[in-house]
Design a protein around this motif. Structure first.
Motif, short mmCIF file in Angstrom:
data_model
loop_
_atom_site.label_atom_id
_atom_site.label_comp_id
_atom_site.label_asym_id
_atom_site.label_seq_id
_atom_site.Cartn_x
_atom_site.Cartn_y
_atom_site.Cartn_z
N ASN A 40 0.74 -1.29 0.10
CA ASN A 40 -0.05 0.12 -0.03
C ASN A 40 0.86 1.21 0.09
OD1 ASN A 40 -2.45 -1.28 0.05
ND2 ASN A 40 -2.74 -1.07 2.35
N ALA A 41 1.81 1.18 0.78
CA ALA A 41 2.76 2.49 1.08
C ALA A 41 3.34 2.66 -0.39
CB ALA A 41 3.90 2.45 1.91
N ILE A 72 -0.19 9.88 -0.65
CA ILE A 72 -1.72 10.68 -0.70
C ILE A 72 -2.39 10.82 0.55
CG2 ILE A 72 -1.83 10.18 -3.38
CD1 ILE A 72 -3.96 8.21 -2.36
N GLY A 73 -2.36 9.88 1.50
CA GLY A 73 -3.04 9.93 2.80
C GLY A 73 -4.33 9.63 2.84
N MET A 74 -5.01 9.71 3.64
CA MET A 74 -6.29 9.42 4.03
C MET A 74 -7.14 10.34 4.92
SD MET A 74 -6.65 5.34 4.46
CE MET A 74 -5.02 4.83 4.95
N ALA A 75 -8.14 10.90 4.62
CA ALA A 75 -9.04 11.85 5.63
C ALA A 75 -9.37 11.02 6.93
CB ALA A 75 -10.23 12.23 4.87
N GLY A 116 -2.81 -8.93 18.44
CA GLY A 116 -2.20 -7.53 18.26
C GLY A 116 -3.14 -6.66 17.90
N THR A 117 -2.89 -5.49 17.52
CA THR A 117 -3.70 -4.50 16.96
C THR A 117 -3.08 -3.68 15.80
OG1 THR A 117 -2.42 -2.70 18.27
CG2 THR A 117 -4.38 -3.96 19.28
N LEU A 118 -3.85 -3.31 14.75
CA LEU A 118 -3.33 -2.37 13.83
C LEU A 118 -4.20 -0.95 13.81
CD1 LEU A 118 -3.34 -3.42 9.93
CD2 LEU A 118 -4.38 -1.48 10.72
N SER A 119 -3.20 -0.13 13.84
CA SER A 119 -3.70 1.49 13.92
C SER A 119 -3.17 2.15 12.66
CB SER A 119 -3.52 2.17 15.23
OG SER A 119 -2.11 2.12 15.38
N ILE A 120 -4.02 3.41 12.32
CA ILE A 120 -3.58 4.03 11.23
C ILE A 120 -3.76 5.61 11.71
CG2 ILE A 120 -4.29 4.70 8.69
CD1 ILE A 120 -5.54 1.91 8.53
N VAL A 121 -2.67 6.22 11.37
CA VAL A 121 -2.70 7.66 11.31
C VAL A 121 -2.44 8.26 10.12
CG1 VAL A 121 -1.52 9.68 12.46
CG2 VAL A 121 -1.76 7.62 13.73
N SER A 122 -3.16 9.07 9.56
CA SER A 122 -2.98 9.49 8.16
C SER A 122 -3.58 11.02 8.01
CB SER A 122 -3.82 8.75 7.32
OG SER A 122 -3.37 8.75 5.87
N ALA A 123 -3.13 11.67 6.99
CA ALA A 123 -3.72 12.99 6.73
C ALA A 123 -3.48 13.30 5.17
CB ALA A 123 -2.81 14.08 7.35
N THR A 128 0.77 8.54 5.49
CA THR A 128 0.14 7.52 6.24
C THR A 128 1.28 6.86 7.06
OG1 THR A 128 -1.59 7.26 4.60
CG2 THR A 128 -1.32 5.60 6.12
N THR A 129 0.82 6.49 8.21
CA THR A 129 1.71 5.51 9.21
C THR A 129 0.79 4.44 9.72
OG1 THR A 129 3.25 7.18 9.89
CG2 THR A 129 3.23 5.34 10.95
#
Ligand SMILES: Nc1ncnc2c1ncn2[C@@H]1O[C@H](COP(=O)(O)OP(=O)(O)OP(=O)(O)O)[C@@H](O)[C@H]1O
Ligand SMILES: [Mg+2]
Length: 146
Positions: A40-41, A72-75, A116-123, A128-129
């Motif tokens: 994806n990245a 491109i990031g995500m809202a 585990g967990t999956l988290s998304i930080v994006s702008a 995106t991370t």
């Protein structure tokens, strides 16, 4: 590990601490988690952007992997939708990016099956991370370098 659907050669920076614990995980499935995120990245970052994969030991003894891009990031309000199976944020027929819309949802499911967990930080426009975290129970105290 992951191949860009564009077929472009891209540089992915990898930063792993030397004292990473031994992880108890399904190797094929956990590689798939990271592979999906890296794919994806690569797909959602223009050629001049940066992609970095890093790992770190958390204070609670668990290990996290972060796949960061300057694409491109995500809202914020669309991130939950991106995690749904068969969902792509650009659902138009003329969309630029190929895919079934499965990579993220599979990554999250496999991660959760490991406890585990999956988290998304994006702008939008910034990047995106995506961070996947394994619990301490899956990380052996004896270090690989020991
Ligand atoms: N790193 C990212 N940067 C920007 N948008 C992303 C990123 N990762 C995922 N997305 C958005 O989330 C949607 C869902 O991602 P997902 O990986 O599930 O599907 P896909 O990449 O479109 O298809 P597939 O993974 O099945 O090939 C993507 O279509 C895209 O809109
Ligand atoms: Mg994908």
């Amino acid at each position: 590990m992951a191949r860009a659907t564009t077929g472009e050669n891209r540089v992915v920076m990898v930063e792993m601490p030397p004292d990473l614990p031994i992880l108890h995980a399904d190797q094929r499935r956990f590689s798939q988690v990271l592979g999906n995120l890296i794919a994806n990245a690569i797909k959602f970052t223009p050629a001049e952007g940066r992609i970095a994969v890093s790992a770190f030991v958390r204070p609670d003894g668990g290990v996290s992997f972060a796949v960061a891009d300057t694409g491109i990031g995500m809202a914020e309000e669309t991130i939950a939708a991106a995690l749904e199976p068969f969902r792509q944020l650009d659902g138009s027929l003329a969309r630029k990016f190929e895919g079934a819309g499965l990579g993220l949802s599979i990554a999250r499911a496999l991660c959760e099956l490991h406890g585990g967990t999956l988290s998304i930080v994006s702008a939008v426009g910034t990047g995106t991370t995506v961070t996947v975290s394994l619990p301490a129970e899956r990380c052996e105290k004896a270090r690989l370098s020991a």
